[in-house]
Design an enzyme around this catalytic site. Structure first.
Site, PDB file in Angstrom:
ATOM      1  N   GLY A  35       4.919  -5.712 -17.677  1.00  0.00           N
ATOM      2  CA  GLY A  35       4.957  -4.259 -17.408  1.00  0.00           C
ATOM      3  C   GLY A  35       4.636  -3.580 -18.550  1.00  0.00           C
ATOM      4  O   GLY A  35       4.103  -3.640 -19.281  1.00  0.00           O
ATOM      5  N   GLY A  37       5.279   0.720 -19.989  1.00  0.00           N
ATOM      6  CA  GLY A  37       6.914   1.636 -19.941  1.00  0.00           C
ATOM      7  C   GLY A  37       5.648   2.853 -20.694  1.00  0.00           C
ATOM      8  O   GLY A  37       4.163   2.607 -20.525  1.00  0.00           O
ATOM      9  N   THR A  38       6.946   4.195 -21.034  1.00  0.00           N
ATOM     10  CA  THR A  38       5.633   5.448 -21.139  1.00  0.00           C
ATOM     11  C   THR A  38       5.177   4.349 -22.732  1.00  0.00           C
ATOM     12  O   THR A  38       6.503   4.649 -24.198  1.00  0.00           O
ATOM     13  CB  THR A  38       7.102   6.092 -21.374  1.00  0.00           C
ATOM     14  OG1 THR A  38       7.413   6.353 -20.158  1.00  0.00           O
ATOM     15  CG2 THR A  38       6.252   7.588 -22.191  1.00  0.00           C
ATOM     16  N   VAL A  42       4.544  -4.430 -22.215  1.00  0.00           N
ATOM     17  CA  VAL A  42       4.876  -5.431 -22.537  1.00  0.00           C
ATOM     18  C   VAL A  42       3.917  -7.148 -21.967  1.00  0.00           C
ATOM     19  O   VAL A  42       3.801  -7.225 -20.560  1.00  0.00           O
ATOM     20  CB  VAL A  42       6.373  -5.927 -21.547  1.00  0.00           C
ATOM     21  CG1 VAL A  42       7.294  -7.318 -22.221  1.00  0.00           C
ATOM     22  CG2 VAL A  42       7.098  -4.830 -22.184  1.00  0.00           C
ATOM     23  N   LYS A  61       5.853  -6.522 -27.189  1.00  0.00           N
ATOM     24  CA  LYS A  61       5.528  -5.374 -26.479  1.00  0.00           C
ATOM     25  C   LYS A  61       5.112  -4.871 -27.770  1.00  0.00           C
ATOM     26  O   LYS A  61       5.520  -4.990 -28.897  1.00  0.00           O
ATOM     27  CB  LYS A  61       7.521  -4.594 -26.651  1.00  0.00           C
ATOM     28  CG  LYS A  61       7.757  -3.988 -26.063  1.00  0.00           C
ATOM     29  CD  LYS A  61       9.480  -3.850 -26.053  1.00  0.00           C
ATOM     30  CE  LYS A  61       8.953  -1.561 -25.781  1.00  0.00           C
ATOM     31  NZ  LYS A  61      10.562  -1.919 -26.142  1.00  0.00           N
ATOM     32  N   ASP A 163      19.097   3.990 -23.380  1.00  0.00           N
ATOM     33  CA  ASP A 163      18.148   4.867 -22.388  1.00  0.00           C
ATOM     34  C   ASP A 163      18.388   3.326 -20.792  1.00  0.00           C
ATOM     35  O   ASP A 163      17.078   2.664 -20.461  1.00  0.00           O
ATOM     36  CB  ASP A 163      16.469   4.635 -22.332  1.00  0.00           C
ATOM     37  CG  ASP A 163      15.363   4.748 -21.608  1.00  0.00           C
ATOM     38  OD1 ASP A 163      15.725   5.281 -20.046  1.00  0.00           O
ATOM     39  OD2 ASP A 163      14.570   3.712 -21.498  1.00  0.00           O
TER      40      ASP A 163
END
Length: 400
Positions: A35, A37-38, A42, A61, A163
């Site tokens: 995946g 993210g900003t 990952v 990550k 978050d």
């Protein structure tokens, strides 16, 4: 897979952290992408067997190649901060820390316990296949597990997650257990369970605006753990609506019918997920202060020059994604974005397309309680899991 007993789990964590065996992380193109993210990606790291024993995979990550090219240090620093936090958090409903390494280029890589998928990915699939809300029993399991994690985080670790959203809730198996992840922007709570920003000018809230509490959107000087509870309420909303909060309102602003299978176009949704971060600057945006800490017992893997070609492919993909999202963002009018921004920090209406059975009554009630405008009107995480536990006991005994 059952969660190991606490004693065995703690022993395992000590072995991981004290092991002198180096963590070998190959270049990103050689890893399976899980995946994005900003600013970070990952990947799945399949570890080779040791002494004939098969070892479980890890999730790793690291910042994206485009961030490395731009020499952006913010997201790289957050990985170190997250590692510093995770190594101290030992709870069955918080993703396990496995290690952190830094290569010769200064790029940090965080190794984590591997879970099957994220709640956000599950909800996206249900939305795409028009399957309706997440089954009530799975939602109850998620609520219980995340509430237990938040109770530990708020009252023992004295931290605000900062978050909370569906993509930061990991799921193992068929909802055997759910785990909270992504602590890169977590904030310390004081003795009163609060964060006083004027007294701590180095601290900043960096949540994703679609999930932010009203006190965060309003830039209040003092917030408490109930800011996480509001975001948690919006995660509960996601299990019912199958889309991020406030994006149904975006559909309405774009002139789409809310009751025509609640379809949120892929392009708009991708734009929104990319846009989630830029709007966080409207509140308190920026890195959290952290103490320096190094892991001297872990070595790094240096990417050789002959691997540059593979790395370049990742650069091109990242740049294409950035250009694509910039175009999509420009395609949406300022009027529409203003409508979206005005919805931040409010309780989104539930979709009218779904007919919810009585099994969802408690879930809907929790959604409303957690998204109350005033933080004092929201339940604590401990209250949530205790209520669910009592309800389960009453059902088992046949009590009202």
């Amino acid at each position: 897979m059952d969660t190991p007993r606490r004693k065995l789990r703690n022993l395992h964590m000590e072995n991981v952290q004290n092991s002198s065996t180096p963590i070998r992380v190959p270049p990103s193109p050689m890893l399976k992408t899980l995946g994005h993210g900003t600013g970070v990606s990952v990947y799945r790291l399949d570890r080779s067997p040791r002494l004939g024993q098969i070892r479980s995979p890890w999730a790793v990550k690291r910042i994206t190649q485009s961030m490395r090219v731009r020499k952006d240090t913010l997201f790289n620093a957050r990985i170190v901060h997250e590692a510093d936090i995770l190594r101290k958090l030992k709870h069955p409903n918080i993703v396990g820390f496995r290690g952190v390494v830094t290569n010769d280029e200064g790029v940090n890589t965080l190794a984590l316990e591997m879970c099957t998928t994220s709640l956000g990915s599950i909800l996206e699939e249900r939305h795409d296949e028009d399957l309706g809300p997440l089954p009530a029993k799975n939602t109850f399991k998620m609520i219980m597990d995340v509430a237990l994690a938040l109770d530990f985080l708020h009252n023992e670790a004295r931290l605000l997650h900062g978050d909370l959203k569906s993509f930061n809730v990991l799921v193992k198996g068929e909802f055997e257990i759910c785990k909270l992840c992504d602590f890169g922007v977590a904030l310390p709570l004081d003795e009163q369970g609060e964060i006083n920003f004027p007294k701590n000018p180095g601290l900043r809230y960096v949540g994703t605006s679609l999930w932010c509490a009203p006190e965060v959107i309003d830039d209040m000087d003092i917030i408490d753990s109930k800011a996480d509870i509001f975001s948690f309420g919006l995660v509960i909303y996601e299990t019912l609506a199958l889309v991020p909060p406030h994006t149904l309102e975006l559909d309405a602003a774009l002139g789409e019918e809310l009751d025509s299978s609640h379809d949120l176009s892929t392009e708009t949704e991708k734009m929104q997920r990319k846009q989630l971060d830029f709007s966080a600057d409207e509140s308190k945006g920026g890195p959290v202060e952290m103490d320096e800490q190094t892991d001297n017992d872990m070595s790094t893997e240096v990417i050789d020059d002959d691997e540059e070609e593979e790395e370049e492919e990742e650069v091109d993909e990242d740049e294409d994604d950035t250009k694509e999202n910039d175009i999509k963002e420009n395609d949406i009018s300022d009027f529409t974005l203003n409508n979206l921004h005005s919805a931040y920090g409010t309780r989104p209406p539930l979709p009218v397309a779904f007919q919810l059975s009585d099994d969802y009554n408690c879930i809907v009630e929790l959604f409303y309680l957690c998204t109350n405008a005033l933080s004092e009107d929201r339940p604590a995480a401990k209250t949530i899991w205790q209520c669910l536990e009592n309800n389960a006991a009453n059902v088992a005994t046949g009590s009202d």
